[in-house]
Write a protein that holds these residues in place. Sequence first.
Motif, PDB file in Angstrom:
ATOM      1  N   PRO A 196      -7.186 -40.190   1.942  1.00 50.15           N
ATOM      2  CA  PRO A 196      -7.681 -39.283   0.892  1.00 50.15           C
ATOM      3  C   PRO A 196      -9.013 -38.630   1.275  1.00 50.15           C
ATOM      4  O   PRO A 196      -9.226 -37.447   1.005  1.00 50.15           O
ATOM      5  CB  PRO A 196      -7.882 -40.201  -0.319  1.00 50.15           C
ATOM      6  CG  PRO A 196      -7.116 -41.426  -0.038  1.00 50.15           C
ATOM      7  CD  PRO A 196      -7.026 -41.567   1.440  1.00 50.15           C
ATOM      8  N   ASP A 202       0.420 -40.728   3.491  1.00 50.95           N
ATOM      9  CA  ASP A 202       0.510 -41.673   2.374  1.00 50.95           C
ATOM     10  C   ASP A 202       1.552 -42.761   2.655  1.00 50.95           C
ATOM     11  O   ASP A 202       1.706 -43.689   1.875  1.00 50.95           O
ATOM     12  CB  ASP A 202       0.794 -40.952   1.051  1.00 50.95           C
ATOM     13  CG  ASP A 202       2.201 -40.361   1.010  1.00 50.95           C
ATOM     14  OD1 ASP A 202       2.854 -40.344   2.066  1.00 50.95           O
ATOM     15  OD2 ASP A 202       2.626 -39.927  -0.069  1.00 50.95           O
ATOM     16  N   GLN A 208      -2.232 -37.299  -3.987  1.00 48.81           N
ATOM     17  CA  GLN A 208      -2.811 -38.637  -3.824  1.00 48.81           C
ATOM     18  C   GLN A 208      -3.684 -38.991  -5.022  1.00 48.81           C
ATOM     19  O   GLN A 208      -3.765 -40.137  -5.434  1.00 48.81           O
ATOM     20  CB  GLN A 208      -3.624 -38.708  -2.528  1.00 48.81           C
ATOM     21  CG  GLN A 208      -2.717 -38.746  -1.303  1.00 48.81           C
ATOM     22  CD  GLN A 208      -3.457 -39.026  -0.016  1.00 48.81           C
ATOM     23  OE1 GLN A 208      -4.647 -38.742   0.104  1.00 48.81           O
ATOM     24  NE2 GLN A 208      -2.765 -39.568   0.959  1.00 48.81           N
ATOM     25  N   SER A 239      -2.780 -42.314  -7.545  1.00 46.81           N
ATOM     26  CA  SER A 239      -3.539 -43.541  -7.333  1.00 46.81           C
ATOM     27  C   SER A 239      -4.592 -43.709  -8.417  1.00 46.81           C
ATOM     28  O   SER A 239      -5.076 -42.737  -8.992  1.00 46.81           O
ATOM     29  CB  SER A 239      -4.192 -43.541  -5.951  1.00 46.81           C
ATOM     30  OG  SER A 239      -5.255 -42.620  -5.925  1.00 46.81           O
TER      31      SER A 239
END
Lengths: 106, 229
Positions: free
Chosen positions: A45, B120, B180, B184
């Motif tokens: 990320p 991911d 993402q 999450s």
Amino acid sequence: MNRAALLIAVMALCTVALRALPFLFMPEKKETPELIVFLGEHLPPAMIAMLCVYCLRSTDLKGPSHGIPELISVIAVCLLQKWKHSSLISVGGGTLLYMILIRILL
Amino acid sequence: MAYKSRKEQIRKAFLTSLPVMAGYVILGIGFGILLAEKGYGVLWAFAMSLFVYAGSLQYAGVSMIESGVSLITCAMTSIMINARHLFYSISMIDKYKGSGKYKPYLIFSLTDETYSLLSDGSVPEGCAPSFYRFMVSLFNHSYWVAGSVMGSLLAEALPFSAKGIEFSMTALFVSSFSEQWYTSKDHTSALCGLVSSFLCLMIFGADDFLIPSMALIMLEMMILAGRRK
């Protein structure tokens, strides 16, 4: 021309070396250290955030469009992604919107 | 677990790779044109995209070839521009384990865009992870090579009414970032990356902020990892 071929070879070697180095240090048989597992989870990320900033780094806020097409399109991509969770739709939609906006606003 | 047929897995990989197609073809064309203008034709574009396979370095490479820099300068520039790939690989060590015969190619072809599709770690249901990742990587690579060759052949004949399509790369990274984010609960590392690179962009400027950003992000990761113990 030979020089060009050599330079290309150097570029190719350096790139593949950077990509392969971490794997060479971590052979298949060895158990992955905790830190690497942690990085595998948490680094993506952060790296992708960096790539977003990298892509937008040259946006000219003082230019004729003040970065408004970029801002609107980025928001559109996020919303489309939230709605459909399909990168094809968000990338396609966001890019189309951007192409329209720069034609209207410039 | 039973996997779907090869054909079905390839179809899944193709669908995953589609968002990269437009961007790679267009950026590839841009590169092919640039290289052709310096007097290096289609074989050069083909070879460079096949073997180097790194977008921003190839663009920089055109001017390095033109000015005939020393091999050392070329190596230094390549390493500086592509240093981020070290970090991509670090975060894929665990995911690429057990990829067998596909592993060398998976490592070679880990570009920004492939990374953003595969980082991911998720794989569609019924797909063998290593084969699926191999096909996604291969599709992306082929778009890049095809674009470069097309650009080289078309060179000046191309009507550039597709202005703005390069935004698809930005859109791709933004979409994987937001995906993402939505999937999450812990946003710490996403925020670390965003704030650090923005800060470094402000301080070091557009041309020099990548290396300091990576250093800062790595430092934060170490602190986070230490705190978790």
